[in-house]
Design a protein around this motif. Structure first.
Motif, PDB file in Angstrom:
ATOM      1  N   GLN A 146       0.857  -1.187   0.000  1.00  0.00           N
ATOM      2  CA  GLN A 146       0.000   0.000   0.000  1.00  0.00           C
ATOM      3  C   GLN A 146       0.888   1.230   0.000  1.00  0.00           C
ATOM      4  O   GLN A 146       1.479   1.603   1.022  1.00  0.00           O
ATOM      5  N   ASN A 147       1.017   1.841  -1.173  1.00  0.00           N
ATOM      6  CA  ASN A 147       1.809   3.076  -1.299  1.00  0.00           C
ATOM      7  C   ASN A 147       3.228   2.935  -0.771  1.00  0.00           C
ATOM      8  O   ASN A 147       3.745   3.807  -0.084  1.00  0.00           O
ATOM      9  N   LYS A 148       3.840   1.803  -1.087  1.00  0.00           N
ATOM     10  CA  LYS A 148       5.233   1.581  -0.652  1.00  0.00           C
ATOM     11  C   LYS A 148       6.094   1.237  -1.859  1.00  0.00           C
ATOM     12  O   LYS A 148       5.656   0.592  -2.801  1.00  0.00           O
ATOM     13  N   LEU A 149       7.343   1.678  -1.764  1.00  0.00           N
ATOM     14  CA  LEU A 149       8.352   1.389  -2.772  1.00  0.00           C
ATOM     15  C   LEU A 149       9.479   0.639  -2.069  1.00  0.00           C
ATOM     16  O   LEU A 149      10.072   1.154  -1.126  1.00  0.00           O
ATOM     17  N   PHE A 150       9.763  -0.601  -2.517  1.00  0.00           N
ATOM     18  CA  PHE A 150      10.749  -1.449  -1.841  1.00  0.00           C
ATOM     19  C   PHE A 150      12.016  -1.544  -2.689  1.00  0.00           C
ATOM     20  O   PHE A 150      11.952  -1.787  -3.900  1.00  0.00           O
ATOM     21  N   ARG A 151      13.155  -1.361  -2.030  1.00  0.00           N
ATOM     22  CA  ARG A 151      14.432  -1.514  -2.712  1.00  0.00           C
ATOM     23  C   ARG A 151      15.371  -2.382  -1.876  1.00  0.00           C
ATOM     24  O   ARG A 151      15.437  -2.242  -0.651  1.00  0.00           O
ATOM     25  N   ILE A 152      16.101  -3.255  -2.576  1.00  0.00           N
ATOM     26  CA  ILE A 152      17.166  -4.036  -1.941  1.00  0.00           C
ATOM     27  C   ILE A 152      18.383  -3.132  -1.853  1.00  0.00           C
ATOM     28  O   ILE A 152      18.893  -2.678  -2.881  1.00  0.00           O
ATOM     29  N   PRO A 153      18.877  -2.824  -0.654  1.00  0.00           N
ATOM     30  CA  PRO A 153      19.993  -1.873  -0.512  1.00  0.00           C
ATOM     31  C   PRO A 153      21.299  -2.434  -1.037  1.00  0.00           C
ATOM     32  O   PRO A 153      21.435  -3.637  -1.292  1.00  0.00           O
ATOM     33  N   ASP A 154      22.270  -1.552  -1.164  1.00  0.00           N
ATOM     34  CA  ASP A 154      23.523  -1.918  -1.807  1.00  0.00           C
ATOM     35  C   ASP A 154      24.344  -2.943  -1.025  1.00  0.00           C
ATOM     36  O   ASP A 154      25.193  -3.616  -1.585  1.00  0.00           O
ATOM     37  N   TYR A 155      24.109  -3.067   0.300  1.00  0.00           N
ATOM     38  CA  TYR A 155      24.915  -4.025   1.071  1.00  0.00           C
ATOM     39  C   TYR A 155      24.363  -5.443   0.984  1.00  0.00           C
ATOM     40  O   TYR A 155      24.958  -6.383   1.498  1.00  0.00           O
ATOM     41  N   GLN A 156      23.198  -5.618   0.338  1.00  0.00           N
ATOM     42  CA  GLN A 156      22.588  -6.935   0.236  1.00  0.00           C
ATOM     43  C   GLN A 156      23.196  -7.730  -0.916  1.00  0.00           C
ATOM     44  O   GLN A 156      23.659  -7.175  -1.908  1.00  0.00           O
ATOM     45  N   ARG A 157      23.137  -9.034  -0.775  1.00  0.00           N
ATOM     46  CA  ARG A 157      23.534  -9.911  -1.863  1.00  0.00           C
ATOM     47  C   ARG A 157      22.420  -9.983  -2.906  1.00  0.00           C
ATOM     48  O   ARG A 157      21.354  -9.391  -2.751  1.00  0.00           O
ATOM     49  N   GLY A 158      22.639 -10.749  -3.964  1.00  0.00           N
ATOM     50  CA  GLY A 158      21.616 -10.954  -4.975  1.00  0.00           C
ATOM     51  C   GLY A 158      20.646 -12.061  -4.579  1.00  0.00           C
ATOM     52  O   GLY A 158      20.618 -12.516  -3.428  1.00  0.00           O
ATOM     53  N   TYR A 159      19.871 -12.495  -5.548  1.00  0.00           N
ATOM     54  CA  TYR A 159      18.841 -13.503  -5.307  1.00  0.00           C
ATOM     55  C   TYR A 159      19.496 -14.878  -5.175  1.00  0.00           C
ATOM     56  O   TYR A 159      20.140 -15.360  -6.107  1.00  0.00           O
ATOM     57  N   ALA A 160      19.313 -15.511  -4.016  1.00  0.00           N
ATOM     58  CA  ALA A 160      20.064 -16.733  -3.714  1.00  0.00           C
ATOM     59  C   ALA A 160      19.217 -17.997  -3.730  1.00  0.00           C
ATOM     60  O   ALA A 160      19.752 -19.097  -3.592  1.00  0.00           O
ATOM     61  N   TRP A 161      17.904 -17.863  -3.876  1.00  0.00           N
ATOM     62  CA  TRP A 161      17.061 -19.060  -3.849  1.00  0.00           C
ATOM     63  C   TRP A 161      17.279 -19.910  -5.095  1.00  0.00           C
ATOM     64  O   TRP A 161      17.414 -19.395  -6.209  1.00  0.00           O
ATOM     65  N   LYS A 162      17.247 -21.225  -4.870  1.00  0.00           N
ATOM     66  CA  LYS A 162      17.392 -22.182  -5.964  1.00  0.00           C
ATOM     67  C   LYS A 162      16.181 -23.121  -5.959  1.00  0.00           C
ATOM     68  O   LYS A 162      15.166 -22.848  -5.331  1.00  0.00           O
TER      69      LYS A 162
END
Length: 848
Positions: free
Chosen positions: A12-28
């Protein structure tokens, strides 16, 4: 703890960002299957607790760099960094995007716009606007995605252009993490198709309701920046623990927030943070550059630590503790006095001496307090990581480098033999700033490879032998304290000094293997040695006939290293050929080096008992003969027979190759004979008469039609020998009788056609056959179009469709029955083959 919210409430009226210190997508695959099963098994009247979602509100003042996304913030949306839970939110976003795309792609919706297609009483346009993206009115040129990565993350563009399928992407770099994004997209496409096939549109709508209304998150908003980084370091994402490289990035970015403005003003903080992000972006790109074989995060980080800091075995297993202690908050808050004019050194030491005179007050200088850990130390360290990553990749995949061909060859050798603890120093040797010439690098690579072969492959020293010494040399080389020639000299002298012990230890180890019955076949590094023996011949011809990967691939019931003399010889040929030796001696001969042959194509182990003549020639049993095999096979095929002297001579030749290739010097021939275990071959023995054919070993066939008991291959050779002789008698040696008779059930005849040839065949005891062997489907189709004409001219109907549909090569056949083992009927069979060959050739000439 925070509020429990569904995804419908969350978005609801939110913008989500993965910050620069996070890794990439790791799920397999395993995590995706669990996620899908959780949703599928969720009952319609139940909620599913999906876990904690940690968010950090991003002030408007910090979102200035969000560029084209800022318009949505100005219109009332609030920006959040996803501190914990990014794997789940990423998965949800990918799946929601695929649901919209799937519904839009249904045949019934082909002509409709997204605002005309409805799921659960909501248009696809409204679903996309709420969960995926919005366009900036009135021109709708700018698209802002509600969930994504900050621009500095290498996955940002991939998510936008490859997953969300925003057009006009240009070139997108792919990494290990983007490969996971791609797999998740394909996984959900497959799941949605299967769900629709089984449950129709109702299934898709039920899935949408479960995702948006029944998956519940515990929302926790983090207020303090310190808590953000602490939370990140301690979290686990559904079994995907953070790597040390990911932890270190988070730590370094956190440290940039702790410096006061005197040491690091806002502009410099932003720049340092950007350099950290750029470094990790490059590192992750290089580590994931080969998507089929991503490199280990932690292995690279440890190797770089060896290159960059003083190595000691005491710290050998605690490199990450050292790094996290080095780059820690306490080293920011602990101050030391320094003159304001004192230049801050950029060379990083693993320990800081607080009594160092270089930081004492100088007369007339104004003293200030600065952190023990200086910003330039962080900058130098991360830029070194960034610079070295590419060359770390090159050591693993030299064929993708810009190195000379000779450098690539030697790096490939190091990877084949097992580079071990030398990878850090080999990586450093590739760094351009050290100005090491290709020639000096090759000499260094040669010295490393020789050292490994003698110390570890022959002498079997412990894998850590001399590791501390060459780890320290790695850093000294990187810091320009020594030259590469010094390292090369050290390796050469050490290996030469150890040579005598290495040879004697090798003889002792091989002796134990002969006692166990394996001999050289049990030597762990036999494949490397045989490959190098083969590779030398390939260099002379320029033709590679043996690939390393197929050669080292172990398949059940197949072999790539053949005992020419079988380990347990059962056929008459081998029993007769080695009749002067007892069983123990035959076992030794079979396991000796000269009897072991690398095959260019793996064969069934059951074929190892074939006679030497059968092994030399290709046959219908599915094996390629030595004559058409590797350079080593071709060399062996030049022998007219295979006996004990052949094995001894080839073994001595291979040991002399070992001497030349690795600069190894055996004491004398007696020592070489001792290593081969073949001293007895030169013994003078009484002549033993040939064994009668009636003495049949297991695997022989008994044909009792007035003749002796012989092998199938012997009978085949007899048939074709008589056929060729008959052709010579009637003057047909230029065409059908031109081939040499062999121990096999077929006989090929070229008729001057480029797409096929004629073959003659004897099957079992009673089937005689002539046929066409066609090389491609295109040629088969062309002949098939002329089927009626061909059969009319030749006067008999052919079998056109006996080949498998999936087979590239095709066969067209015509057969008759006779008694192939009755010699009195040989001439009748020969005339049948010649007559039908002539008719078939006449028909083919008529249409071609």
């Amino acid at each position: 703890m925070g509020d429990l919210q569904s995804l419908s409430d969350l978005f609801q009226n939110k913008l989500f960002r993965i910050p620069d210190y996070q890794r990439g997508y790791a799920w397999k695959q395993s995590q995706l299957i669990d996620f899908w099963d959780d949703v599928m098994n969720l009952q319609e009247d139940r909620y599913h607790y999906t876990g904690l979602l940690s968010l950090k509100a991003v002030p408007k003042s910090e979102s200035i760099g969000w560029g084209n996304d800022k318009w949505l913030l100005d219109s009332g949306f609030k920006a959040y960094h996803v501190v914990d839970g990014q794997q789940r939110l990423t998965t949800f976003s990918i799946l929601m995007n695929e649901i919209v795309s799937f519904a839009k792609g249904l045949d019934i919706n082909a002509e409709k716009n997204e605002d005309e297609v409805v799921i659960c009483f909501q248009t696809l346009k409204s679903i996309r606007s709420k969960y995926i993206s919005q366009k900036r009115p009135p021109q709708n040129i700018i698209t802002t995605y509600l969930f994504g990565y900050e621009i500095d993350n290498p996955s940002a563009e991939y998510l936008t252009y490859k997953i969300y399928e925003e057009p006009h992407s240009g070139t997108i770099n792919e990494t290990y993490y983007t490969k996971n994004l791609k797999y998740a997209k394909e996984f959900f496409i497959d799941c949605l198709n299967k769900l629709f096939d089984s449950e129709g549109l109702d299934g898709i709508e039920n899935l949408y309701r479960k995702l948006t209304l029944q998956l519940m998150f515990n929302i926790h908003e983090i207020e303090d920046d310190y808590d953000v980084f602490v939370a990140f370091e301690t979290m686990n994402n559904r079994g995907k623990k953070l790597t040390n490289l990911e932890l270190l990035k988070n730590r370094l970015i956190y440290l940039t927030t702790l410096y006061d403005d005197v040491q690091l003003d806002v502009i410099d903080k932003d720049e340092l943070r950007k350099q950290i992000n750029d470094a990790w972006k490059e590192v992750y790109y290089q580590l994931g550059r080969n998507q089929n074989a991503p490199l280990s995060d932690d292995e690279f980080l440890r190797a770089h630590w060896i290159m960059y800091f003083h190595y000691s075995r005491k710290k050998g297993d605690d490199y990450i503790k050292f790094l996290l202690n080095k780059f820690s908050a306490k080293n920011i808050f602990e101050k030391q006095v320094v003159a304001i004019d004192e230049e801050i050194p950029e060379v990083i030491e693993d320990e800081v001496d607080e009594d160092d005179d270089s930081i004492q007050n100088l007369e007339n200088d104004i003293p200030i307090e600065i952190s023990k850990l200086k910003p330039n130390e962080i900058r130098s360290y991360v830029n070194s990581l960034k610079d070295v990553a590419k060359y770390w990749f090159y050591t693993h995949f030299p064929e993708q480098s810009e190195l000379t061909n000779e450098e690539k060859i030697w790096l490939e050798r190091l990877n084949r033999i097992g580079i071990g603890y030398f990878r850090p120093i080999v990586t450093i040797s590739l760094v351009p700033e050290l100005n090491i010439s290709p020639k000096d690098r090759v000499e260094f690579f040669k010295a490393v490879e020789r050292f490994i072969f003698l110390s570890f492959r022959m002498a079997a020293f412990q894998s850590s032998y001399k590791s501390s010494d060459y780890y320290r040399k790695a850093r000294a080389l990187y810091m320009r304290e020594i030259e590469i020639s010094e390292v090369t000299k050290s390796l050469t002298e050490t290996a030469t000094y150890d040579m005598d012990y290495a040879i004697k230890n090798f003889i002792t180890r091989i002796d134990k293997r002969f006692s166990n019955g394996d001999g050289f076949y049990g030597w762990r590094d036999l494949r490397y040695f045989l490959y190098e023996y083969e590779f030398e011949k390939a260099l002379l011809t320029g033709i590679e006939k043996l690939g390393w990967k197929p050669f080292t691939k172990v398949e059940k019931d197949k072999v790539t290293i053949e005992h020419i003399l079988p380990q347990t010889p059962t056929k008459w040929y081998w029993r007769n050929q080695f009749r002067q030796f007892d069983e123990e001696e035959i076992k030794t001969l079979s396991a000796s080096l000269g009897n072991l042959l690398p095959l260019s194509q793996s064969v069934n182990s059951s074929l190892q008992n074939d006679s030497f003549e059968d092994k030399k020639s290709s046959n219908t049993k599915g094996r390629r003969g030595y004559e058409d095999g590797s350079h080593s096979e071709i060399e062996v095929s030049h022998h007219s027979e295979w006996n004990a002297k052949s094995i001894l001579d080839r073994g001595m030749k291979m040991l002399r190759f070992l001497e030349k290739r690795w600069n190894v010097y055996f004491d004398n021939e007696e020592q070489m004979l001792e290593l081969l275990h073949l001293e007895f071959v030169n013994d003078v023995r009484e002549e033993v008469p040939e064994l009668p054919l009636e003495i049949i070993a297991p695997g022989m066939v008994d044909i009792t039609n007035g003749g002796s008991s012989v092998s199938t291959s012997d009978l085949q050779l007899d048939f074709w020998t008589n056929f060729v002789n008959y052709c010579a008698e009637i003057g047909r040696t230029d065409d059908i009788g031109s081939r040499k008779p062999l121990r096999q059930n077929w006989y090929d005849v070229s008729i001057g056609k480029t797409g096929y040839h004629v073959f003659l065949n004897i099957i079992g005891k009673s089937t005689l056959r002539i046929g066409l062997y066609i090389y491609s489907g295109e040629v088969f189709t062309k002949l098939e179009e002329n089927k009626e004409t061909i059969e009319q001219v030749c006067g008999f109907n052919l079998e056109w469709y006996t080949s498998r549909k999936t087979s590239v090569h095709k066969r067209v056949l015509y057969s008759t029955t006779t008694d192939l083992y009755d010699k009195s009927k040989y001439q009748e069979s020969f005339n049948w083959l010649i007559t039908h060959f002539d008719k078939l050739k006449e028909a083919l000439d008529a249409v071609d």
